[in-house]
Design a protein around this motif. Structure first.
Motif, PDB file in Angstrom:
ATOM      1  N   SER A  17       3.467   6.700   1.294  1.00 25.51           N
ATOM      2  CA  SER A  17       4.639   5.826   1.372  1.00 25.51           C
ATOM      3  C   SER A  17       5.929   6.625   1.225  1.00 25.51           C
ATOM      4  N   VAL A  19      10.370   6.102   0.756  1.00 27.55           N
ATOM      5  CA  VAL A  19      11.450   5.182   0.423  1.00 27.55           C
ATOM      6  C   VAL A  19      12.771   5.767   0.910  1.00 27.55           C
ATOM      7  N   THR A  23      16.152   1.187  -0.189  1.00 27.49           N
ATOM      8  CA  THR A  23      14.890   0.475  -0.411  1.00 27.49           C
ATOM      9  C   THR A  23      14.817  -0.064  -1.833  1.00 27.49           C
ATOM     10  N   LEU A  25      11.921  -1.958  -4.236  1.00 27.68           N
ATOM     11  CA  LEU A  25      10.539  -2.401  -4.395  1.00 27.68           C
ATOM     12  C   LEU A  25      10.377  -3.018  -5.771  1.00 27.68           C
ATOM     13  N   LYS A  26       9.653  -4.116  -5.858  1.00 28.89           N
ATOM     14  CA  LYS A  26       9.333  -4.734  -7.144  1.00 28.89           C
ATOM     15  C   LYS A  26       7.847  -5.047  -7.145  1.00 28.89           C
ATOM     16  N   ASN A  27       7.155  -4.632  -8.201  1.00 30.64           N
ATOM     17  CA  ASN A  27       5.717  -4.866  -8.340  1.00 30.64           C
ATOM     18  C   ASN A  27       4.942  -4.366  -7.125  1.00 30.64           C
ATOM     19  N   TYR A  28       5.214  -3.140  -6.716  1.00 29.97           N
ATOM     20  CA  TYR A  28       4.568  -2.537  -5.555  1.00 29.97           C
ATOM     21  C   TYR A  28       3.313  -1.784  -6.002  1.00 29.97           C
ATOM     22  N   LEU A  30       1.086   0.990  -5.669  1.00 34.42           N
ATOM     23  CA  LEU A  30       1.076   2.302  -5.029  1.00 34.42           C
ATOM     24  C   LEU A  30      -0.308   2.922  -5.174  1.00 34.42           C
ATOM     25  N   GLU A  38      -4.492   3.492  -8.530  1.00 35.90           N
ATOM     26  CA  GLU A  38      -3.447   2.583  -8.093  1.00 35.90           C
ATOM     27  C   GLU A  38      -2.501   2.344  -9.260  1.00 35.90           C
ATOM     28  N   LEU A  40       1.286   0.359 -10.444  1.00 39.33           N
ATOM     29  CA  LEU A  40       2.275  -0.650 -10.122  1.00 39.33           C
ATOM     30  C   LEU A  40       3.650  -0.043 -10.374  1.00 39.33           C
ATOM     31  N   GLU A  42       8.155   0.089  -9.445  1.00 38.11           N
ATOM     32  CA  GLU A  42       9.388  -0.503  -8.947  1.00 38.11           C
ATOM     33  C   GLU A  42      10.250   0.653  -8.465  1.00 38.11           C
TER      34      GLU A  42
END
Length: 61
Positions: A17, A19, A23, A25-28, A30, A38, A40, A42
């Motif tokens: 990914s 950015v 950009t 992002l909230k609660n993305y 990754l 994984e 989480l 922002e």
């Protein structure tokens, strides 16, 4: 316009990914293909913040 790769907060490798400066992002969720974890996150203004989820509480009887 500045673009950067998002780095894994666990192993610090590049993820799949990117950015940009604008950009948000909230609660993305990754995902890192190298460490297979994984996280989480922002993001805003190229600043990445890891969101810590509360641990599951054990059920007592």
């Amino acid at each position: 316009m500045k673009i950067e790769w998002i780095r894994c907060p666990i192993c610090d490798n590049k993820t799949r990914s990117k950015v940009r400066e604008d950009t948000v992002l909230k609660n993305y969720p990754l995902y890192c293909p190298k460490c297979k974890q994984e996280s989480l996150i922002e993001a805003s203004n190229l600043q990445i913040t890891v969101i810590r989820e509360p641990d599951a509480k054990t059920q007592s009887r």
